[in-house]
Design an enzyme around this catalytic site. Structure first.
Site, PDB file in Angstrom:
ATOM      1  N   GLY A  74      51.011  42.273  81.664  1.00  0.00           N
ATOM      2  CA  GLY A  74      50.303  41.370  80.934  1.00  0.00           C
ATOM      3  C   GLY A  74      50.888  39.980  80.668  1.00  0.00           C
ATOM      4  N   ARG A  75      51.860  40.392  80.058  1.00  0.00           N
ATOM      5  CA  ARG A  75      52.941  39.591  79.467  1.00  0.00           C
ATOM      6  C   ARG A  75      53.601  38.763  80.577  1.00  0.00           C
ATOM      7  NH1 ARG A  75      55.823  39.744  74.755  1.00  0.00           N
ATOM      8  NH2 ARG A  75      55.138  42.104  74.675  1.00  0.00           N
ATOM      9  N   GLU A 102      50.422  47.500  85.361  1.00  0.00           N
ATOM     10  CA  GLU A 102      49.587  46.856  84.306  1.00  0.00           C
ATOM     11  C   GLU A 102      50.380  45.744  83.484  1.00  0.00           C
ATOM     12  OE1 GLU A 102      46.760  50.444  82.962  1.00  0.00           O
ATOM     13  OE2 GLU A 102      48.704  50.235  82.041  1.00  0.00           O
ATOM     14  N   CYS A 146      49.841  28.593  54.968  1.00  0.00           N
ATOM     15  CA  CYS A 146      50.331  28.999  53.503  1.00  0.00           C
ATOM     16  C   CYS A 146      51.224  30.558  53.565  1.00  0.00           C
ATOM     17  CB  CYS A 146      49.211  28.678  52.424  1.00  0.00           C
ATOM     18  SG  CYS A 146      48.552  27.164  52.434  1.00  0.00           S
ATOM     19  N   ARG A 185      53.681  35.875  66.620  1.00  0.00           N
ATOM     20  CA  ARG A 185      54.989  36.650  67.024  1.00  0.00           C
ATOM     21  C   ARG A 185      56.203  36.515  66.121  1.00  0.00           C
ATOM     22  NH1 ARG A 185      56.911  36.514  71.552  1.00  0.00           N
ATOM     23  NH2 ARG A 185      57.524  38.737  71.835  1.00  0.00           N
TER      24      ARG A 185
HETATM   25  C1  PLP Z   1      49.262  46.099  76.364  1.00  0.00           C
HETATM   26  C2  PLP Z   1      49.413  46.941  77.613  1.00  0.00           C
HETATM   27  C3  PLP Z   1      49.795  46.654  78.766  1.00  0.00           C
HETATM   28  C4  PLP Z   1      50.456  45.577  78.926  1.00  0.00           C
HETATM   29  O1  PLP Z   1      51.754  45.165  78.437  1.00  0.00           O
HETATM   30  P1  PLP Z   1      52.741  43.853  78.872  1.00  0.00           P
HETATM   31  O2  PLP Z   1      53.793  44.062  78.021  1.00  0.00           O
HETATM   32  O3  PLP Z   1      51.729  42.788  78.383  1.00  0.00           O
HETATM   33  O4  PLP Z   1      52.912  43.866  80.075  1.00  0.00           O
HETATM   34  C5  PLP Z   1      49.482  47.447  79.878  1.00  0.00           C
HETATM   35  N1  PLP Z   1      49.061  48.802  79.557  1.00  0.00           N
HETATM   36  C6  PLP Z   1      48.511  49.093  78.420  1.00  0.00           C
HETATM   37  C7  PLP Z   1      48.113  50.388  78.357  1.00  0.00           C
HETATM   38  C8  PLP Z   1      48.741  48.251  77.231  1.00  0.00           C
HETATM   39  O5  PLP Z   1      48.436  48.748  76.074  1.00  0.00           O
END
Ligand code: PLP
Length: 435
Positions: A295-296, A293, A364, A333
């Protein structure tokens, strides 16, 4: 020297010292779309998807790659990820609605979250979502009841917390004992959840999931946790748990600073898959299909934020503040996680770095600093600054604090740019207020 490793694949600096993204001059993009603006490089996005799919499937064909939408999603990007063969992780009814609006097939959509509301679970059932990753006793009971009422059997995974520290920021550490996420293996709650999941009439338990946190620069936490969770799962074989599906989550690191050296995708793949196959062999357990999974690691490297320099305040002997027209509203961030970024003068990228400055936002809050003590060329009002590695968890966490409109998102490729989300207007901001 241009820090190529933190910029999208297509990024370069021309002979005039102008940053080029996807064949488009940063200054042209800023002129056309205004600043601040988030630029996403399409080739990098697609290459990152392919790299995860290819590197994992090369060693283990039964892998699916699910994009974690919370890093940032919109309908056009969802279609692009679908074209590349990605599944989707959603963590809210809103993210689910985004995938629905993009026409994403629901069978490879996973619903995560530690407190999905009854309404969100009903929506998931209505859309026949593929997978709900159950995260609490409350949810097991609620989802079982709602699925029954809907006349459906819902496929689920159970999220466990293995108690493994991935050595990242405490706010983004999720798989330890003291975490709101997942059923702890240590406390016995995970065992109880598996028994309840197996017994639930309207739920079909297919396997286990964990997610340690993010960004994880080490391979060892994955190895330790994969082994630990598989050994844990094996204890429930006699009780009827067949581990058909297994997910070690996301959390794969990227380069934010030029000195960062995250593992290659192939290194993560090797660590996870070799541990999984060895442990399963050792336990005499059939190999499950694997879900990862990222994302980043998909969208982070593809994104560059462009800002215009405005006020410059020099406090002699203390600090020089260079303020830009964005800040914590589009990138929280640094304030939230003490995240650090490279900063490039996008219109002076070949000039010598002559002074140490702090890049401040326009919000601000004294904590609204995008980068502290970075070396820059001589800057003046009107200069364009680029912050790379900004695709993930920046626009998706954006707010309208101080009633600042959120910036637009632009996709670039082969010298062409395409607006995929327009800049918010004051009207958008006022739209929801009753008068
Ligand atoms: C946020 C999240 C991800 C993705 O994390 P990344 O650091 O963006 O790869 C994958 N699985 C779950 C359950 C998450 O909460």
């Amino acid at each position: 020297m241009f820090p190529q490793s933190v910029f999208p694949d297509s990024a370069e600096v021309d002979s005039q010292g102008e940053l080029i993204l996807g064949g488009c001059k940063a200054s042209d993009l800023a002129a056309e779309y205004g600043t601040p603006v988030y630029v996403l490089d399409e080739d990098t996005l697609r290459a990152r998807c392919r790299s995860f799919i290819d590197e994992f499937r090369k060693i283990y064909p039964a892998t699916s790659v699910s994009y974690a939408c919370k890093a940032y999603i919109n309908p056009i990007l969802a279609k692009l990820f679908l074209e590349e063969g990605m599944g989707f992780d959603v963590v809210s009814g809103g993210e689910l609605a985004t995938t629905v609006s993009a026409g994403i097939p629901m069978d490879e959509v996973y619903f995560h979250g530690n407190n999905k509301t009854p309404q969100e679970l009903e929506e998931a059932l209505e859309h026949s979502i593929g997978w709900v990753v159950v995260d609490s006793f409350h949810e097991i009971e609620l989802l079982d009841r709602l699925a029954g009422e809907a006349g459906k059997t819902q496929d689920i995974l159970i999220r466990v917390s293995p108690g493994v520290d991935p050595h990242t920021h405490e706010y983004t550490t999720t798989g330890i004992l003291d975490s709101k996420f997942g059923f702890s293996i240590q406390t016995g709650h995970a065992a109880e959840a598996i028994r309840l999941g197996l017994a639930a009439k309207n739920l079909n338990l297919h396997g286990l999931h964990f997610h340690l946190g993010s960004p994880i620069f080490e391979l060892e936490p994955y190895r330790v946790a994969v082994d630990l969770v598989l050994r844990f799962a094996a204890q429930f074989r006699e009780e009827g748990l067949e581990l058909q599906r297994f997910s070690p989550g996301g959390g794969f690191a990227i380069s934010y600073k030029r000195e960062d050296e995250p593992p290659a995708v192939s290194d993560y793949a090797e660590a996870i898959i070799s541990t999984m196959t060895e442990t399963c062999q050792d336990l005499g357990m059939e190999l499950p299909s694997l879900v990862i999974e990222p994302g980043r690691a998909i969208i982070g490297p593809a994104g560059v934020a462009l800002y215009r320099v405005g006020a410059i305040k020099d406090v002699p002997g203390v600090r020089k503040f260079v303020s830009v027209d964005g800040g914590m509203g589009d990138n929280i961030r640094p304030a939230l996680y003490q995240a650090e970024y490279e900063v490039l003068a996008a219109n002076k990228a070949n000039q010598e770095l002559v002074e140490k400055v702090t890049i401040a936002g326009k919000y601000c809050e004294s904590g609204d600093l995008l980068a502290t003590d970075v070396m820059m060329p001589k800057l003046e009002a009107g200069d364009l600054l680029a912050i790379p590695a900004a695709g993930a968890y920046c626009p998706s966490m954006a707010s309208t604090y101080n009633m600042n409109p959120k910036p637009p998102m632009v996709l670039v490729k082969d010298g062409k740019s395409r607006l995929i989300r327009r800049r918010e207007t004051y009207q958008d901001l006022l739209h929801l207020d009753l008068v």
